[in-house]
Scaffold this active site. Structure first.
Site, PDB file in Angstrom:
ATOM      1  N   CYS A  55     -81.230  26.946   6.689  1.00 54.15           N
ATOM      2  CA  CYS A  55     -81.956  25.836   6.054  1.00 54.15           C
ATOM      3  C   CYS A  55     -81.600  25.740   4.577  1.00 54.15           C
ATOM      4  O   CYS A  55     -81.423  24.649   4.040  1.00 54.15           O
ATOM      5  CB  CYS A  55     -83.466  26.013   6.202  1.00 54.15           C
ATOM      6  SG  CYS A  55     -84.022  25.914   7.902  1.00 54.15           S
ATOM      7  N   ARG A 132     -84.085  21.484  14.295  1.00 55.31           N
ATOM      8  CA  ARG A 132     -83.345  20.636  13.347  1.00 55.31           C
ATOM      9  C   ARG A 132     -83.117  19.263  13.953  1.00 55.31           C
ATOM     10  O   ARG A 132     -82.041  18.981  14.499  1.00 55.31           O
ATOM     11  CB  ARG A 132     -81.989  21.277  13.021  1.00 55.31           C
ATOM     12  CG  ARG A 132     -82.095  22.587  12.299  1.00 55.31           C
ATOM     13  CD  ARG A 132     -80.744  23.140  11.884  1.00 55.31           C
ATOM     14  NE  ARG A 132     -80.870  24.570  11.700  1.00 55.31           N
ATOM     15  CZ  ARG A 132     -81.441  25.140  10.654  1.00 55.31           C
ATOM     16  NH1 ARG A 132     -81.927  24.395   9.679  1.00 55.31           N
ATOM     17  NH2 ARG A 132     -81.543  26.451  10.579  1.00 55.31           N
TER      18      ARG A 132
HETATM   19  C1  BEZ Z   1     -82.300  29.608   9.308  1.00 53.03           C
HETATM   20  O1  BEZ Z   1     -81.424  30.405   8.998  1.00 53.03           O
HETATM   21  O2  BEZ Z   1     -82.446  28.542   8.729  1.00 53.03           O
HETATM   22  C2  BEZ Z   1     -83.208  29.970  10.443  1.00 53.03           C
HETATM   23  C3  BEZ Z   1     -82.774  30.909  11.344  1.00 53.03           C
HETATM   24  C4  BEZ Z   1     -83.602  31.255  12.383  1.00 53.03           C
HETATM   25  C5  BEZ Z   1     -84.864  30.688  12.508  1.00 53.03           C
HETATM   26  C6  BEZ Z   1     -85.285  29.744  11.594  1.00 53.03           C
HETATM   27  C7  BEZ Z   1     -84.452  29.364  10.557  1.00 53.03           C
END
Ligand code: BEZ
Length: 220
Positions: A55, A132
């Site tokens: 993110c 997402r």
């Molecule tokens: C992320 O890296 O954005 C992420 C990874 C696993 C779960 C939620 C977010």
């Protein structure tokens, strides 16, 4: 839409062509209402959580390309279950670490009332985080395209811009954007609608597969 916790059956999933459900919410840029964005394009997208690796890379990349969305008269609006104060702390960290300010609003959706209305929450998932999802909403408030990626795969910002370019180009020229189309490439003509047109076409495939007049002025 009122922002109370949801009751009753899940709403039917949104589809291309639906009106984007309206909502009002707090965001990092102050209160926002989706319907206030009528008249311009909007990319509304959810992310699983603040302070997570993928993110963070998405927000850094989007903030760095904010002017490219602006040039297409397209606003950005993000959303997650995290609180407004979590969003603030994350954006401050992003500014300090990556030297870029995220100025587009990030909505807080702790009750998931917006996330559920938009199908941003995995129904099978015990985790309440949003996945997402990305919605491309046109100036009339209609959902024109959408995508959904898992938490483990970051979105491509060039592909978001390409999708926006394609939607805007087909609206301007009533054409169709072929595979791998990029801004400035030729569009395809819509296929024949009656048998006279099919029989009148010169080449074997021309009744359904032919370029529209090439467009000038590649943007990037
Ligand atoms: C992320 O890296 O954005 C992420 C990874 C696993 C779960 C939620 C977010």
């Amino acid at each position: 839409m009122d922002n109370a916790a949801p009751t009753g059956p899940a709403p039917r999933p949104l589809r291309i062509g639906d009106s984007a459900p309206d909502f009002e919410a707090r965001s990092t840029a102050g209160p926002v209402r989706l319907s206030d964005y009528r008249g311009r394009w909007l990319v509304l997208f959810s992310h699983p959580a603040d302070f997570t690796p993928v993110c963070t890379t998405e927000f850094v990349a989007l903030a760095r390309e904010a002017a490219a969305f602006e040039a297409r008269d397209c606003a950005l609006m993000a959303l997650s279950v995290d609180s407004l104060f979590s969003h603030f702390a994350w954006l401050r960290m992003i500014r300090d670490r990556f030297d870029v300010e995220v100025r587009f609003p990030i909505v807080e959706d702790p009750t998931l009332v917006v996330g559920r209305a938009y199908g941003m929450v995995c129904a099978q998932d015990s985790d309440s985080a949003t996945v997402r999802t990305t919605f491309f909403i046109d100036p009339a408030g209609t959902i024109r395209a959408m995508s959904c990626y898992p938490a483990s795969v970051g979105r491509s910002i060039p592909e978001m811009l390409r999708t926006l370019d394609a939607l805007q180009a087909i609206d301007a020229a009533e054409g169709l954007a072929p595979a791998n189309w990029q801004a400035g490439d030729a569009l395809l003509r819509p296929p024949a609608q009656d048998i006279d047109e099919v029989f009148a076409a010169e080449g074997q495939a021309d009744w359904f597969l032919r370029e529209a007049t090439p467009r000038k002025g590649k943007r990037r």
